[in-house]
Design a protein around this motif. Structure first.
Motif, short mmCIF file in Angstrom:
data_model
loop_
_atom_site.label_atom_id
_atom_site.label_comp_id
_atom_site.label_asym_id
_atom_site.label_seq_id
_atom_site.Cartn_x
_atom_site.Cartn_y
_atom_site.Cartn_z
N ARG A 280 -11.52 1.50 -0.73
CA ARG A 280 -11.71 0.08 -1.03
C ARG A 280 -13.18 -0.21 -1.31
O ARG A 280 -13.50 -1.12 -2.06
CB ARG A 280 -11.23 -0.79 0.14
CG ARG A 280 -9.75 -0.65 0.43
CD ARG A 280 -8.94 -1.26 -0.71
NE ARG A 280 -7.53 -0.95 -0.61
CZ ARG A 280 -6.62 -1.74 -0.09
NH1 ARG A 280 -6.96 -2.90 0.39
NH2 ARG A 280 -5.36 -1.36 -0.07
N ASP B 55 0.83 -1.20 0.00
CA ASP B 55 0.00 0.00 0.00
C ASP B 55 0.86 1.26 0.00
O ASP B 55 1.73 1.43 0.85
CB ASP B 55 -0.93 0.03 1.22
CG ASP B 55 -2.02 -1.03 1.14
OD1 ASP B 55 -2.43 -1.35 0.02
OD2 ASP B 55 -2.44 -1.51 2.20
N GLU C 18 -13.87 3.86 -6.38
CA GLU C 18 -12.70 3.77 -7.26
C GLU C 18 -12.12 5.15 -7.54
O GLU C 18 -10.90 5.33 -7.57
CB GLU C 18 -13.07 3.07 -8.56
CG GLU C 18 -13.37 1.59 -8.35
CD GLU C 18 -13.91 0.91 -9.60
OE1 GLU C 18 -13.94 1.55 -10.67
OE2 GLU C 18 -14.31 -0.25 -9.49
N GLY D 63 -10.26 6.41 -4.37
CA GLY D 63 -9.23 5.52 -3.86
C GLY D 63 -9.67 4.70 -2.67
O GLY D 63 -8.84 4.11 -1.99
#
Length: 107
Positions: free
Chosen positions: A50, A15, A45, A48
């Motif tokens: 999840r 990450d 999306e 950013g």
């Protein structure tokens, strides 16, 4: 009126920035069409996240509670150890449930 909150997730080795879920609560329901549901995933999306979780009820994320900062320092220093442990347990449970929900969506 709907509220926006962020639930931070544990970081993984690859990450670049901490993963998170956008939580929308106190949402006034409208017709749940497939295009409306896909719009939430598109929003995730784009920012950013999840996932985007949407609830009609109020969802309290313990990590987002800033009420302790509003108390005078002397009061904050006299926290009961049991209260602190209960808050930490509630935060861990909420985080684990969010992770389980996300993993369930990916299968």
């Amino acid at each position: 009126m709907a509220r926006l909150q962020i639930l931070e997730l544990p970081e993984g080795a690859g990450d670049d920035r901490p993963p998170f879920v956008l939580v929308v609560d106190q949402y006034e329901p409208v017709e749940a069409t497939p295009s409306r549901l896909f719009r939430h995933q598109d929003m995730a999306e784009q920012i950013g996240a999840r996932a985007v979780l949407v609830f009609e009820d109020t969802i309290d994320i313990p990590a987002n509670d800033t009420s302790a900062y509003a108390q005078p320092p002397a009061t904050a220093l006299h926290l009961d150890d049991h209260e602190v442990r209960a808050d930490l347990a509630a935060a861990a449970k909420a985080q684990a449930e969010a992770i389980d929900d996300l993993r369930g969506d990916r299968r």
